[in-house]
Motif scaffolding. Structure first.
Motif, PDB file in Angstrom:
ATOM      1  N   HIS A  98       0.805  -1.285  -0.165  1.00 13.18           N
ATOM      2  CA  HIS A  98      -0.122  -0.005  -0.014  1.00 13.18           C
ATOM      3  C   HIS A  98       0.768   1.359  -0.023  1.00 13.18           C
ATOM      4  O   HIS A  98       1.692   1.119   0.689  1.00 13.18           O
ATOM      5  CB  HIS A  98      -0.772   0.105   1.100  1.00 13.18           C
ATOM      6  CG  HIS A  98      -2.051  -0.820   1.202  1.00 13.18           C
ATOM      7  ND1 HIS A  98      -3.080  -1.082   0.204  1.00 13.18           N
ATOM      8  CD2 HIS A  98      -2.372  -1.985   2.119  1.00 13.18           C
ATOM      9  CE1 HIS A  98      -3.819  -1.971   0.459  1.00 13.18           C
ATOM     10  NE2 HIS A  98      -3.502  -2.639   1.440  1.00 13.18           N
ATOM     11  N   SER A  99       0.639   2.023  -0.863  1.00 11.43           N
ATOM     12  CA  SER A  99       1.490   3.501  -0.869  1.00 11.43           C
ATOM     13  C   SER A  99       0.881   4.489  -0.057  1.00 11.43           C
ATOM     14  O   SER A  99       1.524   5.614  -0.113  1.00 11.43           O
ATOM     15  CB  SER A  99       1.444   3.901  -2.577  1.00 11.43           C
ATOM     16  OG  SER A  99      -0.025   4.180  -2.705  1.00 11.43           O
ATOM     17  N   ALA A 100      -0.048   4.162   0.743  1.00 10.43           N
ATOM     18  CA  ALA A 100      -0.829   5.248   1.331  1.00 10.43           C
ATOM     19  C   ALA A 100      -1.640   4.631   2.824  1.00 10.43           C
ATOM     20  O   ALA A 100      -1.756   3.246   2.554  1.00 10.43           O
ATOM     21  CB  ALA A 100      -1.733   6.198   1.116  1.00 10.43           C
ATOM     22  N   SER A 101      -1.957   5.366   3.658  1.00 10.73           N
ATOM     23  CA  SER A 101      -2.781   4.650   4.795  1.00 10.73           C
ATOM     24  C   SER A 101      -4.222   5.082   4.790  1.00 10.73           C
ATOM     25  O   SER A 101      -4.503   6.132   4.117  1.00 10.73           O
ATOM     26  CB  SER A 101      -2.210   5.085   5.946  1.00 10.73           C
ATOM     27  OG  SER A 101      -0.843   4.977   6.300  1.00 10.73           O
ATOM     28  N   ALA A 102      -5.029   4.232   5.209  1.00  7.62           N
ATOM     29  CA  ALA A 102      -6.525   4.532   5.245  1.00  7.62           C
ATOM     30  C   ALA A 102      -6.690   4.395   6.573  1.00  7.62           C
ATOM     31  O   ALA A 102      -6.876   3.327   7.319  1.00  7.62           O
ATOM     32  CB  ALA A 102      -7.243   3.684   4.502  1.00  7.62           C
ATOM     33  N   VAL A 103      -7.512   5.799   7.204  1.00  6.51           N
ATOM     34  CA  VAL A 103      -7.898   5.815   8.563  1.00  6.51           C
ATOM     35  C   VAL A 103      -9.353   6.350   8.392  1.00  6.51           C
ATOM     36  O   VAL A 103      -9.742   7.470   7.951  1.00  6.51           O
ATOM     37  CB  VAL A 103      -7.147   6.602   9.176  1.00  6.51           C
ATOM     38  CG1 VAL A 103      -7.325   6.872  10.607  1.00  6.51           C
ATOM     39  CG2 VAL A 103      -5.612   6.166   9.259  1.00  6.51           C
ATOM     40  N   ALA A 104     -10.119   5.748   9.432  1.00  6.39           N
ATOM     41  CA  ALA A 104     -11.306   6.183   9.720  1.00  6.39           C
ATOM     42  C   ALA A 104     -11.511   7.730  10.192  1.00  6.39           C
ATOM     43  O   ALA A 104     -10.842   8.058  11.284  1.00  6.39           O
ATOM     44  CB  ALA A 104     -12.436   5.308  10.582  1.00  6.39           C
ATOM     45  N   LEU A 105     -12.235   8.574   9.499  1.00  6.40           N
ATOM     46  CA  LEU A 105     -12.548  10.048  10.223  1.00  6.40           C
ATOM     47  C   LEU A 105     -13.858   9.937  11.037  1.00  6.40           C
ATOM     48  O   LEU A 105     -13.981  10.869  11.920  1.00  6.40           O
ATOM     49  CB  LEU A 105     -12.716  10.997   9.017  1.00  6.40           C
ATOM     50  CG  LEU A 105     -11.140  11.516   8.576  1.00  6.40           C
ATOM     51  CD1 LEU A 105     -11.651  12.463   7.559  1.00  6.40           C
ATOM     52  CD2 LEU A 105     -10.276  11.855   9.300  1.00  6.40           C
ATOM     53  N   ASP A 106     -14.562   8.836  10.893  1.00  6.81           N
ATOM     54  CA  ASP A 106     -15.942   8.843  11.993  1.00  6.81           C
ATOM     55  C   ASP A 106     -16.181   7.185  11.565  1.00  6.81           C
ATOM     56  O   ASP A 106     -15.575   6.528  11.102  1.00  6.81           O
ATOM     57  CB  ASP A 106     -17.197   9.711  11.307  1.00  6.81           C
ATOM     58  CG  ASP A 106     -17.512   9.450   9.847  1.00  6.81           C
ATOM     59  OD1 ASP A 106     -16.933   8.502   9.310  1.00  6.81           O
ATOM     60  OD2 ASP A 106     -18.416  10.131   9.348  1.00  6.81           O
TER      61      ASP A 106
END
Length: 235
Positions: A98-106
């Motif tokens: 993965h070239s980026a991270s995915a994080v929940a904002l809500d």
């Protein structure tokens, strides 16, 4: 991170926006037999930059930030994802991490489609593969435009643009006229390509000028057209 009953594609409120709508009924049922789903709360990581791609992530609901970390340790939000958006496909297609991270904002719900099912659709479903190509092209174009704006637009214009992006992202079909959303000042700064301190100061200026109001992390837009005029001043 909580486990629960996996949503079905055909009943997904964002089905028409999803790449999986390119699959036929039988294909969707086959995918549904193996896919999993998880719920996340604000701040929880869906996948990290540099980790191995486990499958295709499909956002059922909620808002997610896609971000990269620079050499100086600073976070840059590349884009925002909402219901119907796909994540992780680049790593699958290229066979890279993965070239980026995915994080929940809500609070959000995310389905995970197996690698095997993803590649099966790519190989046997031309509608799906063409849709994927269009998705890759669209995402690349949007990312290039954002990076150009971050490089050349003044901070004031970047804040207006970030606020309009957040407004579009958080609006739902249930609340199409909503003018409010919540975001931390750190995340707003990362979306603008600046610091928390700068984003806080600029927000205060916009508030003093009557363009928005704030309450904690909540922001309510009061003058959308003025934000549009500021955001497009250098376009």
């Amino acid at each position: 991170m909580n486990r629960f009953s996996t949503p079905q594609c055909h009943s997904c409120p964002s089905y028409h926006l999803s790449l999986l709508h390119c699959c036929g009924k039988d294909e969707q049922e086959e995918i549904g037999l193996h896919k999993t789903a998880q719920q996340y709360v604000a701040g929880q990581v869906i996948f990290r930059e540099g980790s191995r791609a486990l499958g295709l992530y499909c956002v059922h609901d909620g808002i997610i930030k896609i971000s990269k970390t620079g050499g100086d340790g600073k976070e840059q939000i590349v884009r925002l994802a909402k219901g119907g958006d796909m994540l992780g496909y680049r790593g699958l297609v290229t066979g890279t991490l993965h070239s980026a991270s995915a994080v929940a904002l809500d609070t959000c719900t995310v389905c995970l489609v197996r690698k095997e099912d993803f590649f099966q659709e790519m190989s046997n479903n031309s509608v799906f593969s063409n849709g994927l190509i269009q998705l890759l092209s669209k995402t690349l174009g949007e990312t290039e435009e954002r990076m150009l704006h971050l490089a050349y637009k003044p901070v004031r214009e970047r804040l207006a643009e970030a606020l309009l992006l957040l407004l579009r992202t958080y609006r739902s079909k249930d609340q199409p006229d909503s003018l409010s959303f919540s975001i931390t000042r750190e995340d707003l700064g990362a979306l603008m390509g600046t610091t928390k301190e700068t984003s806080t100061r600029m927000l205060s200026e916009f508030k003093a000028e009557g363009m928005l109001s704030t309450h904690g992390s909540a922001i309510t837009i009061l003058d959308t057209m003025r934000l549009v005029n500021i955001a497009t001043q250098y376009d």
